[in-house]
Design a protein around this motif. Structure first.
Motif, PDB file in Angstrom:
ATOM      1  N   PRO A   1      16.031   0.387  -6.632  1.00 19.44           N
ATOM      2  CA  PRO A   1      14.895  -0.255  -5.662  1.00 19.44           C
ATOM      3  C   PRO A   1      15.785  -0.875  -4.597  1.00 19.44           C
ATOM      4  O   PRO A   1      16.558  -1.228  -4.457  1.00 19.44           O
ATOM      5  N   ILE A   2      15.049  -0.891  -3.291  1.00 21.21           N
ATOM      6  CA  ILE A   2      15.305  -1.055  -1.989  1.00 21.21           C
ATOM      7  C   ILE A   2      14.833  -2.571  -1.954  1.00 21.21           C
ATOM      8  O   ILE A   2      13.700  -2.917  -1.874  1.00 21.21           O
TER       9      ILE A   2
ATOM     10  N   LEU B   1      -4.779  -0.239  -8.666  1.00 21.72           N
ATOM     11  CA  LEU B   1      -5.448   0.710  -7.604  1.00 21.72           C
ATOM     12  C   LEU B   1      -6.048  -0.297  -6.396  1.00 21.72           C
ATOM     13  O   LEU B   1      -6.275  -1.382  -6.711  1.00 21.72           O
TER      14      LEU B   1
ATOM     15  N   GLN C   1      -8.008   2.478 -20.108  1.00 23.11           N
ATOM     16  CA  GLN C   1      -7.634   1.842 -18.740  1.00 23.11           C
ATOM     17  C   GLN C   1      -8.466   0.540 -18.914  1.00 23.11           C
ATOM     18  O   GLN C   1      -9.789   0.840 -18.561  1.00 23.11           O
TER      19      GLN C   1
ATOM     20  N   GLN D   1       3.827  -4.947  -2.179  1.00 22.58           N
ATOM     21  CA  GLN D   1       5.223  -5.009  -2.305  1.00 22.58           C
ATOM     22  C   GLN D   1       6.001  -4.844  -1.064  1.00 22.58           C
ATOM     23  O   GLN D   1       6.950  -5.076  -0.505  1.00 22.58           O
TER      24      GLN D   1
ATOM     25  N   ALA E   1      -2.994  10.389  -1.503  1.00 18.84           N
ATOM     26  CA  ALA E   1      -1.799   9.563  -1.129  1.00 18.84           C
ATOM     27  C   ALA E   1      -0.847  10.497  -0.376  1.00 18.84           C
ATOM     28  O   ALA E   1      -0.133  10.690   0.439  1.00 18.84           O
TER      29      ALA E   1
ATOM     30  N   GLY F   1      -7.004   4.934  -4.097  1.00 15.76           N
ATOM     31  CA  GLY F   1      -6.044   5.202  -5.338  1.00 15.76           C
ATOM     32  C   GLY F   1      -6.348   6.723  -5.748  1.00 15.76           C
ATOM     33  O   GLY F   1      -6.964   6.798  -6.906  1.00 15.76           O
ATOM     34  N   ARG F   2      -5.802   7.580  -5.046  1.00 12.25           N
ATOM     35  CA  ARG F   2      -6.159   9.129  -5.382  1.00 12.25           C
ATOM     36  C   ARG F   2      -4.548   9.552  -5.287  1.00 12.25           C
ATOM     37  O   ARG F   2      -4.028   9.590  -4.099  1.00 12.25           O
ATOM     38  N   VAL F   3      -4.110  10.356  -6.171  1.00 16.41           N
ATOM     39  CA  VAL F   3      -2.946  11.162  -6.013  1.00 16.41           C
ATOM     40  C   VAL F   3      -2.973  11.917  -4.815  1.00 16.41           C
ATOM     41  O   VAL F   3      -2.009  12.229  -3.970  1.00 16.41           O
TER      42      VAL F   3
ATOM     43  N   THR G   1       6.921   4.185   1.143  1.00 15.63           N
ATOM     44  CA  THR G   1       5.707   4.457   0.483  1.00 15.63           C
ATOM     45  C   THR G   1       5.218   3.621  -0.654  1.00 15.63           C
ATOM     46  O   THR G   1       4.167   4.372  -1.566  1.00 15.63           O
ATOM     47  N   ILE G   2       5.821   2.507  -0.892  1.00  7.96           N
ATOM     48  CA  ILE G   2       5.544   1.822  -1.820  1.00  7.96           C
ATOM     49  C   ILE G   2       4.281   0.855  -1.575  1.00  7.96           C
ATOM     50  O   ILE G   2       3.741   0.952  -0.824  1.00  7.96           O
TER      51      ILE G   2
ATOM     52  N   GLY H   1       0.701   6.015   1.969  1.00 10.38           N
ATOM     53  CA  GLY H   1       0.452   5.928   0.555  1.00 10.38           C
ATOM     54  C   GLY H   1      -0.792   5.384   0.217  1.00 10.38           C
ATOM     55  O   GLY H   1      -1.841   5.350   1.064  1.00 10.38           O
ATOM     56  N   ASP H   2      -1.459   5.211  -1.006  1.00  9.27           N
ATOM     57  CA  ASP H   2      -2.771   4.876  -1.441  1.00  9.27           C
ATOM     58  C   ASP H   2      -3.444   3.574  -0.889  1.00  9.27           C
ATOM     59  O   ASP H   2      -4.552   3.457  -0.738  1.00  9.27           O
TER      60      ASP H   2
ATOM     61  N   TRP I   1       0.094  -2.303 -15.039  1.00 10.83           N
ATOM     62  CA  TRP I   1       0.287  -1.998 -13.594  1.00 10.83           C
ATOM     63  C   TRP I   1      -0.211  -3.140 -12.722  1.00 10.83           C
ATOM     64  O   TRP I   1      -1.279  -3.643 -12.568  1.00 10.83           O
TER      65      TRP I   1
HETATM   66  C1  LIG Z   1      -3.432   3.792 -14.698  1.00 12.74           C
HETATM   67  C2  LIG Z   1      -3.681   4.581 -13.378  1.00 12.74           C
HETATM   68  C3  LIG Z   1      -4.333   5.848 -13.483  1.00 12.74           C
HETATM   69  C4  LIG Z   1      -4.532   6.565 -12.422  1.00 12.74           C
HETATM   70  N1  LIG Z   1      -5.069   7.515 -12.520  1.00 12.74           N
HETATM   71  C5  LIG Z   1      -5.544   8.491 -11.573  1.00 12.74           C
HETATM   72  C6  LIG Z   1      -5.989   9.582 -11.597  1.00 12.74           C
HETATM   73  O1  LIG Z   1      -6.581  10.334 -12.559  1.00 12.74           O
HETATM   74  N2  LIG Z   1      -6.424  10.400 -10.610  1.00 12.74           N
HETATM   75  C7  LIG Z   1      -5.739  10.063  -9.433  1.00 12.74           C
HETATM   76  O2  LIG Z   1      -5.670  10.872  -8.465  1.00 12.74           O
HETATM   77  N3  LIG Z   1      -5.038   8.600  -9.227  1.00 12.74           N
HETATM   78  C8  LIG Z   1      -4.942   8.174 -10.244  1.00 12.74           C
HETATM   79  N4  LIG Z   1      -4.513   6.887 -10.276  1.00 12.74           N
HETATM   80  C9  LIG Z   1      -3.953   6.501  -8.667  1.00 12.74           C
HETATM   81  C10 LIG Z   1      -2.720   6.895  -8.265  1.00 12.74           C
HETATM   82  O3  LIG Z   1      -1.584   6.985  -9.406  1.00 12.74           O
HETATM   83  C11 LIG Z   1      -2.252   6.423  -7.043  1.00 12.74           C
HETATM   84  O4  LIG Z   1      -2.911   6.122  -6.132  1.00 12.74           O
HETATM   85  C12 LIG Z   1      -0.992   7.352  -6.339  1.00 12.74           C
HETATM   86  O5  LIG Z   1       0.061   7.184  -7.638  1.00 12.74           O
HETATM   87  C13 LIG Z   1      -0.397   6.480  -5.324  1.00 12.74           C
HETATM   88  O6  LIG Z   1       0.886   6.902  -4.796  1.00 12.74           O
HETATM   89  P1  LIG Z   1       1.478   6.458  -3.782  1.00 12.74           P
HETATM   90  O7  LIG Z   1       2.668   7.509  -3.223  1.00 12.74           O
HETATM   91  O8  LIG Z   1       0.732   5.650  -2.639  1.00 12.74           O
HETATM   92  O9  LIG Z   1       2.240   5.263  -4.589  1.00 12.74           O
HETATM   93  P2  LIG Z   1       3.228   5.179  -5.896  1.00 12.74           P
HETATM   94  O10 LIG Z   1       2.565   6.372  -6.921  1.00 12.74           O
HETATM   95  O11 LIG Z   1       2.798   3.896  -6.612  1.00 12.74           O
HETATM   96  O12 LIG Z   1       4.607   5.514  -5.729  1.00 12.74           O
HETATM   97  C14 LIG Z   1       5.231   4.063  -5.111  1.00 12.74           C
HETATM   98  C15 LIG Z   1       6.885   4.324  -5.739  1.00 12.74           C
HETATM   99  O13 LIG Z   1       7.652   3.469  -4.951  1.00 12.74           O
HETATM  100  C16 LIG Z   1       8.386   3.061  -6.000  1.00 12.74           C
HETATM  101  N5  LIG Z   1       9.149   1.514  -5.647  1.00 12.74           N
HETATM  102  C17 LIG Z   1       8.248   0.464  -5.312  1.00 12.74           C
HETATM  103  N6  LIG Z   1       9.059  -0.475  -4.991  1.00 12.74           N
HETATM  104  C18 LIG Z   1      10.296   0.149  -4.625  1.00 12.74           C
HETATM  105  C19 LIG Z   1      11.246  -0.434  -3.760  1.00 12.74           C
HETATM  106  N7  LIG Z   1      11.355  -1.618  -3.596  1.00 12.74           N
HETATM  107  N8  LIG Z   1      12.449   0.620  -3.761  1.00 12.74           N
HETATM  108  C20 LIG Z   1      12.401   1.773  -4.055  1.00 12.74           C
HETATM  109  N9  LIG Z   1      11.146   2.118  -4.573  1.00 12.74           N
HETATM  110  C21 LIG Z   1      10.243   1.455  -4.946  1.00 12.74           C
HETATM  111  C22 LIG Z   1       7.605   2.893  -7.385  1.00 12.74           C
HETATM  112  O14 LIG Z   1       8.618   2.611  -8.420  1.00 12.74           O
HETATM  113  C23 LIG Z   1       6.910   4.107  -7.303  1.00 12.74           C
HETATM  114  O15 LIG Z   1       7.586   5.305  -7.827  1.00 12.74           O
HETATM  115  C24 LIG Z   1      -4.141   6.117 -11.021  1.00 12.74           C
HETATM  116  C25 LIG Z   1      -3.417   4.935 -11.087  1.00 12.74           C
HETATM  117  C26 LIG Z   1      -3.358   4.109 -12.263  1.00 12.74           C
HETATM  118  C27 LIG Z   1      -2.485   3.002 -12.384  1.00 12.74           C
END
Ligand SMILES: Cc1cc2nc3c(=O)[nH]c(=O)nc-3n(C[C@H](O)[C@H](O)[C@H](O)COP(=O)(O)OP(=O)(O)OC[C@H]3O[C@@H](n4cnc5c(N)ncnc54)[C@H](O)[C@@H]3O)c2cc1C
Length: 281
Positions: A68-69, A233, A185, A103, A267, A262-264, A98-99, A256-257, A229
């Motif tokens: 973690p940074i 979202l 969920q 945060q 993002a 909130g969609r993979v 991307t966090i 990021g999202d 979590w």
């Molecule tokens: C329960 C749940 C179910 C979901 N289901 C779906 C689904 O079915 N379909 C869909 O499309 N989306 C779904 N989503 C939404 C999707 O997971 C997110 O929108 C997506 O993962 C966002 O990607 P991201 O890269 O923005 O952030 P994240 O995936 O949140 O990645 C951020 C990363 O940063 C890391 N991080 C945080 N702080 C630090 C730090 N200080 N230093 C270093 N690293 C750090 C975290 O550990 C994490 O790995 C769901 C979300 C949840 C919570």
């Protein structure tokens, strides 16, 4: 374009399109067929779990896990990154953050950034907000009865359960042999109210809610788990263009999202686009 990243660029052999549709339910637990148009679209997942995508994306990259940074320090040209113990991790020419935006505010506030930029960056990041979510895993033996859908979604957002998925319907590899796994969920309201509640209380309450919703005499779950979590979202999004216009000249960018919802796949697409902007400077 965004689905292409999943189905083409980062394609994996265990990428599967879930066959069954999603059905809907309301606050009274009335279940009915979902929107046929939405159900016609692909519903992608991975046999081995969603982390398969992250592992595929990390292929050939220098990724440091469990690091973690805690803060950044701006240099004349580039950035130093530090971990929680104040240890310098390394220096980088450019940084893409991307966090979750909430945060990121803490990260930026703890960082050394010149010219009073911190305030403007944090103000733009604070426009994003997230709902919390408690995930509850309920493992059954024998497997719950088969249904014409693989998941249920609460459309009036007034039920304690937001989403309920039959994980063993996605792929049998996702659960122990002869077992079934329901993944609930919980709604933002339920999650906030139960954030501090003991896990066994939440699990037994959710198991009862699930059985009542399905009208099915489910046995006591044989394996269970929960995950809290905090930033599940995004409910309000921040404006990536405004923010990155401010920080790209510093060799710093955000994706990021929090900016796209909130969609993979969204993002992922946003991350790829912002990364291109950053490296093409
Ligand atoms: C329960 C749940 C179910 C979901 N289901 C779906 C689904 O079915 N379909 C869909 O499309 N989306 C779904 N989503 C939404 C999707 O997971 C997110 O929108 C997506 O993962 C966002 O990607 P991201 O890269 O923005 O952030 P994240 O995936 O949140 O990645 C951020 C990363 O940063 C890391 N991080 C945080 N702080 C630090 C730090 N200080 N230093 C270093 N690293 C750090 C975290 O550990 C994490 O790995 C769901 C979300 C949840 C919570």
């Amino acid at each position: 374009m965004s689905a292409d990243l999943i189905t083409r660029r980062f394609r994996l052999p265990d990428l599967i399109d879930i066959g069954k549709p999603v059905w809907v339910f309301d606050q009274h637990g009335h279940i009915q067929e979902g929107d046929p148009l939405q159900n016609m679209g692909s519903k992608w997942t991975y046999r081995s779990g969603l982390s398969a995508l992250a592992q595929r994306m990390a292929d050939g990259l220098d990724v440091r896990l469990e690091t973690p940074i805690s803060h950044l320090q701006q240099r004349v040209a580039g950035w130093n990154l530090f971990d929680g113990s104040g240890q310098l991790i390394s220096d980088f020419a450019q940084v893409l953050i991307t966090i979750p935006a909430s945060q990121t505010v803490d990260l930026i506030e703890a960082s050394q950034i010149a010219n009073g930029q911190k305030k403007s960056i944090c103000a733009l990041l604070r426009l994003a907000s997230y709902n919390p979510l408690i995930s509850v895993m309920l493992g059954y033996h024998p497997t719950p009865q088969p249904r014409p859908y693989y998941a249920l979604v609460n459309t009036d957002k007034a039920h304690a359960i937001s989403w309920l998925a039959w994980e063993h319907e996605k792929a049998p590899e996702r659960v122990p042999e002869h077992a079934g796994l329901l993944l609930a969920q919980m709604s933002p309201h339920y999650s906030r109210e139960h954030w501090q509640a003991p896990n066994d209380v939440v699990i037994s309450e959710v198991a009862n809610l699930v059985a009542a919703l399905l009208g099915e005499p489910l046995t006591t779950p044989v394996f269970t788990d929960t995950y809290h979590w905090r930033h599940a979202l995004p409910v309000e999004k921040a404006n990536a263009q405004l923010l990155n216009a401010l920080t790209l000249p510093l060799g710093l960018a955000f994706c990021g999202d929090a900016f796209v919802g909130g969609r993979v796949h969204l993002a992922l697409e946003n991350g790829a686009a912002v990364a291109l902007q950053l490296i093409s400077r």
